[in-house]
Design an enzyme around this catalytic site. Sequence first.
Site, mmCIF file in Angstrom:
data_model
loop_
_atom_site.group_PDB
_atom_site.id
_atom_site.type_symbol
_atom_site.label_atom_id
_atom_site.label_comp_id
_atom_site.label_asym_id
_atom_site.label_seq_id
_atom_site.Cartn_x
_atom_site.Cartn_y
_atom_site.Cartn_z
ATOM 1 C CG ASN A 1 28.928 -32.685 32.758
ATOM 2 O OD1 ASN A 1 28.165 -33.131 31.910
ATOM 3 N ND2 ASN A 1 28.894 -33.078 34.015
ATOM 4 C CB VAL B 1 32.259 -25.924 34.551
ATOM 5 C CG1 VAL B 1 32.711 -27.291 35.068
ATOM 6 C CG2 VAL B 1 33.343 -25.314 33.665
ATOM 7 C CB CYS B 2 27.177 -29.021 34.030
ATOM 8 S SG CYS B 2 26.150 -27.851 33.150
ATOM 9 C CG LEU B 3 31.577 -30.429 37.756
ATOM 10 C CD1 LEU B 3 32.953 -29.923 38.149
ATOM 11 C CD2 LEU B 3 31.518 -31.949 37.834
#
Length: 452
Positions: free
Chosen positions: A85, A92-94
Amino acid sequence: MANQSLLRIAKEIKGIQSSNDLSIIVAHQDEDIRNVKALILGTPGSPYEYGFFEFAIQFGHEYPSKPPKVEAKTTNHGRTRFNPNIYAGGKVCLSILGTWHGELPGEDWSSAQGLESVLWSVQSLMSNDPYANEPGFEGRTTDDDKKKNDAYCAKIRHETIRIAVLQKLEAMYGIQADGSIQKAPDTEKWQSDSDDASESEEESREKLRWEPFNDWQKRRFIWYYEAYLKTIETHAPKHKEAEKFETMPFEGGSNSMDGTFQYGQLGKRLLRVKEVVNQETEDWAKEGMLAKQRDSSKAYSMQSQFNVVKHTQKNGGIMNIDLELEDGNPFVWIMTYFGKPESNLDGGVFKIKISTSVKFPEEQPRVKVVTPIYHHKVSKDGVLCYNANKPEEMKNHIQMIVFALEEESPPYDPRTIVNPEAAKMFFGSAEDKKKYNRSQRRAAQDSLETGC
């Protein structure tokens, strides 16, 4: 609305800064509070342990209705993906950031959340099971998946030390590939994420930018040096030198973590950085004496702080210490600590050297217990881990040094452990604690025989 947004951002930043959090630090430039830098300490016990991971946070004018944008900066110039992520390109994968669609209620952004919750969410990615962060791989527990996760952790662990620790410190000090020092013309310049400290001069000039976390990282490098060394000693035998990293199923193209295990080199580089940090501490004393000879305002201020602490100590302050200046240098304080009565250290006499920079408080003191002592907050070579509540006041530093030595029942916090062997005893079984107590009492006795 714009003013309310700015006020909220300022409040959130101040809240984190005043919390004295040992693993998260934030800063912003005075002229642009919407652009924030954050540094997250890698989670203890994980493959990211004690790495320095930098992120850039940009708040839009619609904050807090919409989340801020977060970009990873510790990426080895866009070549290293530290997590499924956390992309090599900085993404930033969230779900909390709107860069990924959450499946459960409450996973998406809401205006009730803020900067601290964002940073905690990012930090939560740095776990013992990073392989499971990739969609489709979460919850899988086959033997093959476990092996993949172990292989993934192995290379993250190596690259954390190489990229998120060594490269950063080498760049700060100008340490070259051969170990030599090349000082930058501008002493305030710091080239973040240098490629093994071998960037061209032209590339270095392009890195001229604001860097507020240098001292924070240097202090923690000193604290966690033995942990870094232990990681190398533990994992080097598991990998042949120049053995290639295993590619994960979700890696590919420029969004991967490629490389080879070079633990032998990392060990040498780690030792070199420590030598340079120690030399810098010694240079502080020379700079401090020159400041005194020039009657500088900084020398006067530090001398005044010493006089105040000395007066307070003599008039009902901390009773079991004595303070002097080394060679009359107001930037080098020598504290004699007399073990607390009825404690394991009762009767002991310990010499403690407090080295301070002429840039204090921007650069915080470095404290070394010169007399050998057995303590979970004191490394084997004497480095004391403590945190001042009021970092601009030397009086508070003295108080917190004594508190760190005397705290009887501290909560377990691996971020404050700089002597893993002693900590294992202190927080272990009843029998372990007895061994710890005996070792402390022996250190107190030996301090009298050897002299402080």
